[in-house]
Enzyme design. Structure first.
Site, PDB file in Angstrom:
ATOM      1  N   LYS A   1       0.823  -1.210   0.000  1.00  0.00           N
ATOM      2  CA  LYS A   1       0.000   0.000   0.000  1.00  0.00           C
ATOM      3  C   LYS A   1       0.858   1.261   0.000  1.00  0.00           C
ATOM      4  O   LYS A   1       0.585   2.219   0.703  1.00  0.00           O
ATOM      5  CB  LYS A   1      -0.937  -0.018   1.213  1.00  0.00           C
ATOM      6  CG  LYS A   1      -1.868  -1.222   1.222  1.00  0.00           C
ATOM      7  CD  LYS A   1      -2.890  -1.130   2.300  1.00  0.00           C
ATOM      8  CE  LYS A   1      -3.817  -2.322   2.357  1.00  0.00           C
ATOM      9  NZ  LYS A   1      -4.392  -2.728   1.108  1.00  0.00           N
ATOM     10  N   CYS A   2       1.886   1.251  -0.805  1.00  0.00           N
ATOM     11  CA  CYS A   2       2.875   2.325  -0.868  1.00  0.00           C
ATOM     12  C   CYS A   2       2.824   2.983  -2.240  1.00  0.00           C
ATOM     13  O   CYS A   2       2.436   2.355  -3.220  1.00  0.00           O
ATOM     14  CB  CYS A   2       4.261   1.706  -0.620  1.00  0.00           C
ATOM     15  SG  CYS A   2       5.660   2.812  -0.788  1.00  0.00           S
ATOM     16  N   GLY A   3       3.240   4.221  -2.304  1.00  0.00           N
ATOM     17  CA  GLY A   3       3.325   4.897  -3.593  1.00  0.00           C
ATOM     18  C   GLY A   3       4.284   4.210  -4.551  1.00  0.00           C
ATOM     19  O   GLY A   3       4.178   4.343  -5.762  1.00  0.00           O
TER      20      GLY A   3
END
Length: 160
Positions: free
Chosen positions: A34-36
């Site tokens: 759930k990271c950029g």
């Protein structure tokens, strides 16, 4: 000391002796779902597909230490990576990369290849470590470094 002196549990919970990767160029990455930078899974898989038959391994180590961006269970992480990015390279159980509970492999990697200004701390998800065929750390790459930017270094290490 080399990466071959360490072991880690696969995402399925099976112990893996990193000596299994002896003689290969290994790219080790701390990952998060759930990271950029999560779309880098696609680039990591592309590197793996391009070089796996030439002696390159990509190893993903999920980590929830940065913004709690890897909250899932091992099953959830594995399913997410396969469904969304077609990941076939080895994934391992969720670990810590910083602090007192940091996995010994990452303590070693950080010591061998410090970041900017000599700091050993990992600043974010998708920090990458490229390892030579002899198990020694070649270089550390920042999270912003796209996997495709490592191609020339991988090719150089394969030729050694």
């Amino acid at each position: 000391m080399t990466i071959y002196d360490f072991s880690a549990d696969s995402i399925a919970g099976t112990p893996v002796n990193l000596g299994t990767y002896r003689g290969k160029v290994v790219l080790i990455v701390n990952t998060a779902s759930k990271c950029g930078f999560t779309p880098q899974y696609k680039g990591l898989e592309a590197v793996y597909q391009q070089f796996k038959d030439k002696g390159v391994e990509v190893l993903g180590f999920p980590c929830n230490q940065f913004g709690k961006q890897e909250p899932g269970s091992a099953d959830e992480i594995g399913a997410f990576c396969e469904k969304n990015y077609g990941v076939t390279f080895p994934l391992f159980e969720k670990i810590d990369v910083n602090g007192g509970n940091a996995h010994p492999l990452f303590k070693h990697l950080k010591r061998e290849a410090p970041g900017l200004l000599g700091t050993e701390v990992i600043k974010w998800n998708f920090t990458k470590f490229l390892v030579k065929k002899n198990g020694t750390v070649y270089k550390r790459y920042a999270p912003r470094t796209e996997p495709k930017e490592l191609m020339s270094d991988i090719e150089k290490l394969l030729a050694e």
